[in-house]
Design a protein around this motif. Sequence first.
Motif, short mmCIF file in Angstrom:
data_model
loop_
_atom_site.label_atom_id
_atom_site.label_comp_id
_atom_site.label_asym_id
_atom_site.label_seq_id
_atom_site.Cartn_x
_atom_site.Cartn_y
_atom_site.Cartn_z
N GLY A 1 67.33 92.77 85.26
CA GLY A 1 65.93 92.40 85.38
C GLY A 1 65.49 91.45 84.27
O GLY A 1 64.74 90.50 84.52
N SER A 2 65.98 91.70 83.05
CA SER A 2 65.62 90.81 81.94
C SER A 2 66.06 89.38 82.26
O SER A 2 65.30 88.43 82.07
N GLU A 3 67.29 89.27 82.72
CA GLU A 3 67.80 87.93 83.03
C GLU A 3 67.04 87.27 84.17
O GLU A 3 66.87 86.05 84.18
N PHE B 1 55.84 87.11 90.21
CA PHE B 1 55.71 88.55 90.40
C PHE B 1 57.02 89.20 89.95
O PHE B 1 58.08 88.91 90.51
N ASP B 2 56.93 90.06 88.95
CA ASP B 2 58.09 90.83 88.51
C ASP B 2 58.14 92.10 89.36
O ASP B 2 57.38 93.05 89.15
N GLU B 3 59.03 92.07 90.36
CA GLU B 3 59.21 93.25 91.23
C GLU B 3 60.54 93.93 90.93
O GLU B 3 61.16 94.54 91.80
N VAL B 4 60.97 93.82 89.68
CA VAL B 4 62.24 94.43 89.26
C VAL B 4 62.22 95.94 89.52
O VAL B 4 63.20 96.51 89.98
N GLN B 5 61.08 96.57 89.26
CA GLN B 5 60.97 98.02 89.45
C GLN B 5 60.25 98.39 90.74
O GLN B 5 60.64 99.31 91.45
N CYS B 6 59.20 97.65 91.08
CA CYS B 6 58.37 98.07 92.22
C CYS B 6 58.82 97.46 93.53
O CYS B 6 58.31 97.84 94.60
N1 PLP Z 1 60.95 94.16 84.61
C1 PLP Z 1 60.52 95.39 84.90
C2 PLP Z 1 59.25 95.55 85.67
C3 PLP Z 1 61.25 96.51 84.49
O1 PLP Z 1 60.80 97.73 84.77
C4 PLP Z 1 62.44 96.32 83.76
C5 PLP Z 1 63.23 97.48 83.27
O2 PLP Z 1 62.77 98.57 83.17
C6 PLP Z 1 62.85 95.01 83.47
C7 PLP Z 1 62.09 93.95 83.92
C8 PLP Z 1 64.12 94.76 82.70
O3 PLP Z 1 65.21 95.05 83.53
P1 PLP Z 1 66.66 95.29 82.89
O4 PLP Z 1 66.60 96.55 82.11
O5 PLP Z 1 67.55 95.37 84.11
O6 PLP Z 1 66.98 94.10 82.05
#
Ligand code: PLP
Length: 399
Positions: free
Chosen positions: A105-107, A223-228
């Motif tokens: 998600g960070s990347e 939109f950061d949908e990494v979690q949602c």
């Molecule tokens: N964005 C959101 C909304 C997250 O919840 C997270 C991790 O909890 C990240 C980004 C970062 O993801 P990652 O831990 O896979 O780098």
Amino acid sequence: MSEHPVVRDEASYLVPTYARPEVVFERGQGVYLYDNDGRRYLDFMAGIAVNALGHADAQWVKVVSEQAARLTHVSNLYHTAPHVELAQRLVQSSFADRVFFCNSGSEANETALKFARKYARRVSERDDKTKIVAFTGSFHGRTMGALSATYKSKYRDPFGPLIPHVAFAPYNDSEAAERLIDGNTCAVIVEPIQGEGGVNPATSDFLNTLRTSCDEHDALLIFDEVQCGLGRSGHLWAHLAYNVEPDIMTLAKPLAGGLPIGATLVREDVALVMEPGDHGSTFAAGPLVCRAAQVVFDRVNDSAFLDDVRQKGEHLRLCLRQLDSSLIDEVRGQGLLIGLQFSMPVKRLMSEARQRGLLIINAGEDVIRICPPLTITREEIEEGVTIFGETLSAVEASI
Ligand code: PLP
């Protein structure tokens, strides 16, 4: 009880970035995890919203095993079919025209911010349209760029100076956001439902205001949908509940069902400012992880599956409200991403629940986050709520 050698050796050999409890997990099946003593735990956290299909899903295991026996990695210097097939699925089911794959998600957010900086340079022909607007309570990751857009000072302060030109407005404050987004803004990054920040859904007015302000100032809305994202909210993408489209969307956690992957989905005009050599990743989108992700995507991208997630989410919220505990101030969230607001620190609740065989996590100091596998059944939900109720009673009795 004597210390398990894994716990002992970890304390010697690993960088101490995590304070793990003394449990050593050995296997998982469905929504249950088993520790080295064979003790069973109901998983109400899915590896922090990752194991969307639960543990050891039969179809996922079969596809991953078969692909591992064929081809795992060739690097991004060559064509392979699985990553194109996955990109096609993501594009055909979203606002996006193209996808960049990475490993977390960070990347994915790092990528989004880099794309936005280059897009602004190219389109505005200015070098100073570099401002990034983010929000209080945000969590976008731990790499320098993503961390710079992450709000909590505990995560940021030890590592400064972070990247410049990042400004924060209060989450869900439309007027403050409108004031902050200006002609120097290249990107606005927001979670439609904040995860780490305490499970806070955005208001429709807020996301609509961000869209309008971004359009007004030629800024990209991320939109950061990494979690949602990917079914967690009961919709394929969390923003579908809001009728607002981003220019870029980032995905990660559940996408490959437990293998590392990240994805940055973009519109065509954003994609086309990038050229070969501008950005890349050695491991990203290998055949193994992309086959795994196809299994997850195809299961989740189904209206009956998504309806079920929404209904189970409602059932879970209802059961939690029926606990009627004086310790719980609010039950909130969407789909199977649920936050319980307490007016006390929740750390103890997590360890008490674990001792009773239930795994839950926090989202900040005073919020319990519940995000089980999307495949959980109603019976399993009720089993978890019963254990949680017993946990609350025990804690309540002792304070
Ligand atoms: N964005 C959101 C909304 C997250 O919840 C997270 C991790 O909890 C990240 C980004 C970062 O993801 P990652 O831990 O896979 O780098």
